[in-house]
Motif scaffolding. Structure first.
Motif, PDB file in Angstrom:
ATOM      1  N   HIS A 123      -5.202  -3.245   3.671  1.00 30.56           N
ATOM      2  CA  HIS A 123      -6.429  -2.563   3.249  1.00 30.56           C
ATOM      3  C   HIS A 123      -6.950  -3.165   1.939  1.00 30.56           C
ATOM      4  O   HIS A 123      -8.152  -3.391   1.771  1.00 30.56           O
ATOM      5  CB  HIS A 123      -6.168  -1.074   3.045  1.00 30.56           C
ATOM      6  CG  HIS A 123      -5.738  -0.351   4.295  1.00 30.56           C
ATOM      7  ND1 HIS A 123      -6.349  -0.545   5.506  1.00 30.56           N
ATOM      8  CD2 HIS A 123      -4.755   0.571   4.503  1.00 30.56           C
ATOM      9  CE1 HIS A 123      -5.771   0.224   6.421  1.00 30.56           C
ATOM     10  NE2 HIS A 123      -4.799   0.901   5.843  1.00 30.56           N
ATOM     11  N   GLU A 178       1.342  10.244   6.610  1.00 29.48           N
ATOM     12  CA  GLU A 178       0.247   9.794   7.474  1.00 29.48           C
ATOM     13  C   GLU A 178       0.025  10.788   8.615  1.00 29.48           C
ATOM     14  O   GLU A 178       0.901  11.585   8.950  1.00 29.48           O
ATOM     15  CB  GLU A 178       0.584   8.424   8.062  1.00 29.48           C
ATOM     16  CG  GLU A 178       0.837   7.334   7.047  1.00 29.48           C
ATOM     17  CD  GLU A 178      -0.439   6.896   6.348  1.00 29.48           C
ATOM     18  OE1 GLU A 178      -1.504   6.980   6.972  1.00 29.48           O
ATOM     19  OE2 GLU A 178      -0.353   6.495   5.177  1.00 29.48           O
ATOM     20  N   PHE A 226       7.222   1.581   3.841  1.00 33.71           N
ATOM     21  CA  PHE A 226       6.203   2.558   3.476  1.00 33.71           C
ATOM     22  C   PHE A 226       6.631   3.991   3.798  1.00 33.71           C
ATOM     23  O   PHE A 226       5.977   4.939   3.408  1.00 33.71           O
ATOM     24  CB  PHE A 226       4.875   2.225   4.157  1.00 33.71           C
ATOM     25  CG  PHE A 226       4.193   1.040   3.539  1.00 33.71           C
ATOM     26  CD1 PHE A 226       3.553   1.150   2.317  1.00 33.71           C
ATOM     27  CD2 PHE A 226       4.240  -0.194   4.154  1.00 33.71           C
ATOM     28  CE1 PHE A 226       2.955   0.051   1.718  1.00 33.71           C
ATOM     29  CE2 PHE A 226       3.635  -1.295   3.566  1.00 33.71           C
ATOM     30  CZ  PHE A 226       2.987  -1.182   2.350  1.00 33.71           C
ATOM     31  N   ASN A 249      -3.688   4.484   0.059  1.00 23.92           N
ATOM     32  CA  ASN A 249      -4.372   4.166   1.310  1.00 23.92           C
ATOM     33  C   ASN A 249      -5.733   4.840   1.425  1.00 23.92           C
ATOM     34  O   ASN A 249      -6.701   4.247   1.901  1.00 23.92           O
ATOM     35  CB  ASN A 249      -3.491   4.560   2.504  1.00 23.92           C
ATOM     36  CG  ASN A 249      -2.434   3.518   2.780  1.00 23.92           C
ATOM     37  OD1 ASN A 249      -2.652   2.328   2.546  1.00 23.92           O
ATOM     38  ND2 ASN A 249      -1.280   3.944   3.258  1.00 23.92           N
ATOM     39  N   TYR A 269      -1.478   0.092   1.550  1.00 31.70           N
ATOM     40  CA  TYR A 269      -1.112  -1.097   2.318  1.00 31.70           C
ATOM     41  C   TYR A 269      -1.921  -2.301   1.838  1.00 31.70           C
ATOM     42  O   TYR A 269      -3.133  -2.209   1.593  1.00 31.70           O
ATOM     43  CB  TYR A 269      -1.388  -0.887   3.799  1.00 31.70           C
ATOM     44  CG  TYR A 269      -0.569   0.205   4.452  1.00 31.70           C
ATOM     45  CD1 TYR A 269       0.703   0.535   3.983  1.00 31.70           C
ATOM     46  CD2 TYR A 269      -1.058   0.900   5.552  1.00 31.70           C
ATOM     47  CE1 TYR A 269       1.454   1.526   4.594  1.00 31.70           C
ATOM     48  CE2 TYR A 269      -0.304   1.900   6.173  1.00 31.70           C
ATOM     49  CZ  TYR A 269       0.945   2.204   5.686  1.00 31.70           C
ATOM     50  OH  TYR A 269       1.687   3.182   6.288  1.00 31.70           O
TER      51      TYR A 269
END
Length: 360
Positions: free
Chosen positions: A191, A299, A344, A159, A188
């Motif tokens: 993106h 994240e 994810f 990412n 992802y």
């Protein structure tokens, strides 16, 4: 700098949320951060968050950082900027350096929310000016408004690599290619699709062989590799670039946890060595908590919820439990499980399960 019952080391997403949740239940935490500005990784994130509205989906990272800073200010939570924790001693004393002065603090509870450092890969020419970590490129562009160069090779398709590639393009920088050693894109697809639609090739099963240039990077040689990571003859390409950006992962910054004698375990799914912790983020050292990237690379949204839990855990450790506190803990735990529930979150879920089984 005055002493406190609850000291938070690191003013990133985990540390700020810990301060807010702890203050809701009457604690008066002190945050120390080595930077001029608080917010950690949030201040350089210009992309919008995913997930649910409850976790600020649709809001840009730096805006979340500003919101948290404003809330910290409203509650008069103390912050010491440009202050670094430089040592933890067996009697529970923490040495904090600020403006060349070292102050000993002895809090009853500590949250280590020190984040992570960037990984690097070695190749011929990797010490030339023009080779950057992705975090450095994000800081240059999104915090200081400086373009790192005119044409970039991105190494890594997680990412961070994909998002920074898109931000470089938005800044007018040409991204010649994104290369990835693994057989599939790591980040992802939303993106990846953005930059692929703009014509940037994403080359899986490729690696960088060397960078070249006189006084700075002027080009790079890449190659296709097989499933044993050996270069395939005849597939080398030379790219004319003045910048090489490495987005090849992060490692938790755990030095203080080692010094505090916490049980450490190597969990690859979490990025390396991490401290064992219970459901409220407390390590095997009583009163020492951990949250955010230092407890496992994920994240910013999960870092915030881990920080929230650590703040609530500190309340329970220092003041004891209550029905209201347990309701908040249950709610936060449920939201954190929800964030990790999708595909994810699988890697982090597996890593946390493996860590839980390591208690000695």
């Amino acid at each position: 700098m005055t002493n406190t019952d609850f000291l938070i080391i690191g003013g990133g997403p985990a540390g700020l949320m810990a301060a807010l949740s702890a203050s809701e239940f009457g604690l008066e935490p002190l945050i120390i951060d080595e930077n001029q500005s608080i917010g950690g990784q949030l201040i350089k994130q210009t992309h919008m968050f995913f997930g649910s509205k409850a976790e600020r989906a649709g809001t840009r990272g730096f805006e979340i950082g500003l919101e948290l800073e404003q809330e910290i200010g409203k509650r008069n939570i103390s912050i010491e900027r440009q202050a670094s924790a430089v040592g933890y001693y067996p009697d529970g004393t923490l040495a904090v350096q600020q403006n060349e002065k070292v102050t000993p603090l002895k809090p009853k509870a500590i949250l280590v929310a020190t984040g992570a450092s960037e990984n690097f890969v070695s190749f011929s020419g990797s010490d030339l000016p023009g080779v950057y970590g992705a975090g450095a490129v994000q800081t240059l562009m999104n915090v200081y408004g400086i373009k790192p160069g005119h044409s970039v090779l991105m190494v890594g398709s997680g990412n961070i690599g994909l998002i920074v590639s898109y931000q470089l393009m938005q800044a007018g920088v040409e991204v010649k290619a994104v290369i990835e050693g693994l057989p599939k894109i790591g980040g992802y697809l939303v993106h990846a699709s953005k930059i692929a639609r703009a014509g940037v090739p994403i080359l899986t099963r490729h690696t960088i062989l060397n960078a070249f240039g006189e006084e700075q990077v002027s080009g790079a040689v890449i190659s296709k590799i097989d499933d044993k990571w050996q270069t395939i003859e005849g597939t080398q390409q030379t790219l004319e670039v003045d910048t090489i950006c490495l987005a090849v992962g992060l490692s938790p910054l755990t030095e203080l946890l080692w010094q505090a004698g916490c049980q450490m375990n190597y969990i690859p799914e979490l990025g390396g060595q991490v401290a064992w912790h219970d459901d409220l983020m407390m390590t095997t050292a009583p009163g020492i908590f951990t949250a955010g990237d230092v407890s496992g690379i994920e994240e910013a949204s999960t870092a915030m919820l881990e920080g929230e839990l650590a703040g609530l855990g500190a309340v329970k450790f220092l003041r004891g439990g209550s029905k209201e506190l347990q309701c908040r803990i249950d709610d936060t735990t449920c939201r954190l499980a929800g964030l990790r529930a999708g595909p994810f979150g699988q890697k982090a879920r597996e890593g946390k399960c493996k860590l839980a089984e390591c208690r000695r």
